[in-house]
Design a protein around this motif. Structure first.
Motif, short mmCIF file in Angstrom:
data_model
loop_
_atom_site.label_atom_id
_atom_site.label_comp_id
_atom_site.label_asym_id
_atom_site.label_seq_id
_atom_site.Cartn_x
_atom_site.Cartn_y
_atom_site.Cartn_z
N ALA A 331 48.24 61.94 85.69
CA ALA A 331 47.30 62.43 84.69
C ALA A 331 48.03 63.33 83.70
O ALA A 331 48.98 64.02 84.05
CB ALA A 331 46.16 63.19 85.35
N VAL A 332 47.53 63.31 82.46
CA VAL A 332 48.10 64.16 81.42
C VAL A 332 46.99 64.93 80.74
O VAL A 332 45.97 64.34 80.33
CB VAL A 332 48.86 63.32 80.36
CG1 VAL A 332 49.36 64.22 79.24
CG2 VAL A 332 50.01 62.57 80.99
N ILE A 333 47.17 66.26 80.64
CA ILE A 333 46.25 67.09 79.88
C ILE A 333 47.02 67.66 78.71
O ILE A 333 48.09 68.26 78.89
CB ILE A 333 45.66 68.22 80.73
CG1 ILE A 333 44.71 67.65 81.77
CG2 ILE A 333 44.94 69.23 79.85
CD1 ILE A 333 44.00 68.70 82.59
N ALA A 334 46.48 67.48 77.50
CA ALA A 334 47.17 67.96 76.31
C ALA A 334 46.24 68.86 75.51
O ALA A 334 45.14 68.45 75.13
CB ALA A 334 47.61 66.78 75.44
N GLY A 335 46.68 70.10 75.30
CA GLY A 335 45.92 71.04 74.50
C GLY A 335 44.64 71.48 75.16
O GLY A 335 44.38 71.22 76.34
N GLY A 336 43.79 72.17 74.39
CA GLY A 336 42.53 72.65 74.93
C GLY A 336 42.73 73.78 75.93
O GLY A 336 43.84 74.31 76.10
N GLN A 337 41.64 74.13 76.61
CA GLN A 337 41.72 75.20 77.59
C GLN A 337 40.68 75.00 78.68
O GLN A 337 39.64 74.38 78.48
CB GLN A 337 41.52 76.56 76.92
CG GLN A 337 40.18 76.73 76.21
CD GLN A 337 40.06 78.08 75.55
OE1 GLN A 337 40.78 79.01 75.88
NE2 GLN A 337 39.13 78.21 74.60
N ASN A 338 41.01 75.55 79.86
CA ASN A 338 40.10 75.53 81.01
C ASN A 338 39.64 74.12 81.35
O ASN A 338 38.47 73.90 81.70
CB ASN A 338 38.88 76.43 80.75
CG ASN A 338 39.28 77.87 80.53
OD1 ASN A 338 40.09 78.43 81.26
ND2 ASN A 338 38.69 78.49 79.51
N MET A 339 40.55 73.15 81.24
CA MET A 339 40.21 71.78 81.59
C MET A 339 40.92 71.35 82.86
O MET A 339 42.01 71.84 83.15
CB MET A 339 40.59 70.83 80.45
CG MET A 339 39.82 71.05 79.16
SD MET A 339 40.14 69.73 77.96
CE MET A 339 41.91 69.85 77.74
N ALA A 340 40.29 70.43 83.58
CA ALA A 340 40.91 69.84 84.77
C ALA A 340 40.82 68.33 84.65
O ALA A 340 39.82 67.79 84.12
CB ALA A 340 40.22 70.32 86.03
N SER A 341 41.83 67.65 85.12
CA SER A 341 41.83 66.19 85.02
C SER A 341 40.73 65.61 85.91
O SER A 341 40.32 66.20 86.91
CB SER A 341 43.19 65.63 85.44
OG SER A 341 43.45 65.91 86.80
N VAL A 342 40.23 64.42 85.54
CA VAL A 342 39.13 63.79 86.28
C VAL A 342 39.51 62.43 86.85
O VAL A 342 38.73 61.84 87.61
CB VAL A 342 37.89 63.64 85.36
CG1 VAL A 342 37.37 65.01 84.94
CG2 VAL A 342 38.21 62.78 84.14
N ALA A 343 40.69 61.88 86.47
CA ALA A 343 41.04 60.55 86.97
C ALA A 343 42.55 60.35 86.90
O ALA A 343 43.26 61.02 86.13
CB ALA A 343 40.32 59.47 86.14
N ASP A 344 43.05 59.43 87.72
CA ASP A 344 44.47 59.07 87.67
C ASP A 344 44.78 58.32 86.39
O ASP A 344 43.89 57.68 85.79
CB ASP A 344 44.82 58.18 88.87
CG ASP A 344 44.65 58.88 90.21
OD1 ASP A 344 44.54 60.12 90.22
OD2 ASP A 344 44.61 58.16 91.24
N ASP A 345 46.03 58.36 86.02
CA ASP A 345 46.54 57.54 84.91
C ASP A 345 45.71 57.71 83.63
O ASP A 345 45.42 56.74 82.91
CB ASP A 345 46.56 56.05 85.30
CG ASP A 345 47.38 55.80 86.54
OD1 ASP A 345 48.57 56.21 86.55
OD2 ASP A 345 46.85 55.25 87.51
#
Length: 380
Positions: A331-345
């Motif tokens: 998973a990749v998270i780019a920018g923003g704040q206080n986010m968590a990934s929700v799915a693979d790939d």
């Protein structure tokens, strides 16, 4: 043996003509090396006088090379008969400069109107004698002359009457590979110490004080390499950067590295924490790069820039923004704040702007997006 190549004025040398080197003349010079350097760089004004020029000058610090031995120098007066020297007697009518190599042995006395006034009852420094012996051996080889013959190495007149020449004519044993660097070889093999006041050995085998004013100075410990405020505790690790007062970087994983910034930690094997502050690369093959308080905790993960981000899923990445967590696989998270990934790939972001989107599917590969008058479409 240190040889310094020094400039000389063209008038100090002249051609040997058909003559070849047959001997070496030692001259006693009551001057310093600097004074001889200055004289050799000025134009010659008195051709017929002795002690005007030299091929070499030697003292305890170095050998100074001026005129190549393929040329003659103006060193011996035209009227000097060189009696009772047998080599001069065998060359009647020939200027001795034409078949000799001339060495100035520097005594270092105060300047005199005549720098070649002989003196006696002196003790010569051991390093001067060693330099002179090596120089004589070198000239003998280069000129193909046998310097073991005392007639071949001749003292000018009554000069250097207290110099024992014979030991200086003994051959110098050739060095075996590594023999000349014996001290450096032995020092390199010594175990690492823990002295509070370490010393450094230079490439010249000289000992130098540890330069505490330079925090980049590399120290070795039993595992890795570190700068003054770094800790390289992992096997073959590297810790550079850091700051005094508890802000040092630590590379505790095997083959790990912390580079730049401060208070960064690379604890995973083959991990790296680069720049920024308080970043941690704890997963194996992970990287925490820039920003502050970022953590790459899973294997092959990366936390890059921003602050307080964590890449806790294997092969995941948290890039920029703040307080984001990439917990899923790849998973990749780019920018923003206080986010968590929700799915693979999956790529996660707070807002998405696609700039310069194609307005036609022509040339696009399957799966790519294009805009059909504002409607996004996917190439089948």
């Amino acid at each position: 043996m240190t040889i310094l190549n020094k400039p000389f004025h063209a008038t100090r040398a002249h051609s040997r003509g058909v003559n070849t080197v047959q001997a070496i003349i030692l001259h006693e010079i009551n001057e310093s090396a600097g004074q001889v350097d200055g004289r050799m760089q000025t134009a010659l004004t008195h051709v017929g006088l002795a002690h005007q020029s030299y091929h070499y000058a030697v003292d305890a610090s170095a050998i100074r090379a001026y005129v190549p031995i393929t040329d003659a120098v103006y060193a011996i007066a035209d009227t000097d008969t060189m009696s009772p020297w047998t080599i001069a007697a065998a060359n009647p009518g020939i200027e001795p400069d034409l078949y000799t190599v001339n060495i100035a042995v520097l005594i270092g006395a105060a300047p005199m109107s005549n720098p070649c006034v002989p003196g006696c009852e002196r003790t010569y420094p051991a390093q001067l004698l060693q330099n002179l012996q090596r120089l004589l051996s070198m000239i003998g080889i280069a000129a193909s002359i046998d310097i073991t013959d005392t007639e071949v190495v001749w003292r000018h007149g009554t000069e250097l009457c207290d110099l024992d020449v014979e030991p200086l004519l003994e051959p110098i044993d050739p060095f075996d590979p590594g023999q000349e660097d014996w001290l450096c070889d032995r020092l390199a093999a010594l175990p690492l110490g823990e002295s509070e006041t370490p010393m450094l050995v230079g490439s010249d085998c000289a000992l130098y004080p540890y330069p505490t004013e330079h925090p980049w100075q590399i120290n070795a410990n039993g595992t890795g390499r570190q700068t003054q405020y770094g800790i390289a505790s992992g096997l073959n690790s590297l810790a550079s950067g850091g700051a005094i007062g508890g802000g040092g970087n630590e590379a505790s994983g095997n083959y790990s590295a912390t580079i730049g910034g401060y208070s960064n930690t690379a604890s995973g094997h083959l991990s790296a924490a680069i720049g920024g502050d308080s970043n941690t690369a704890s997963g194996n093959l992970s990287a925490a790069i820039g920003g502050s308080s970022n953590v790459a905790s899973s294997n092959m993960s990366a936390a890059i820039g921003g602050g307080g981000n964590e890449a806790s899923g294997n092969m995941s990445a948290a890039i920029g923004g703040s307080s984001n967590v990439a917990i899923h696989l790849r998973a990749v998270i780019a920018g923003g704040q206080n986010m968590a990934s929700v799915a693979d790939d999956t790529l996660h972001c707070a807002k998405l702007a696609i700039l310069s989107i194609p307005t036609s599917a022509v040339g696009l590969a399957s799966g790519m997006i294009w805009s059909d008058s504002g409607t996004l479409k996917i190439v089948p």
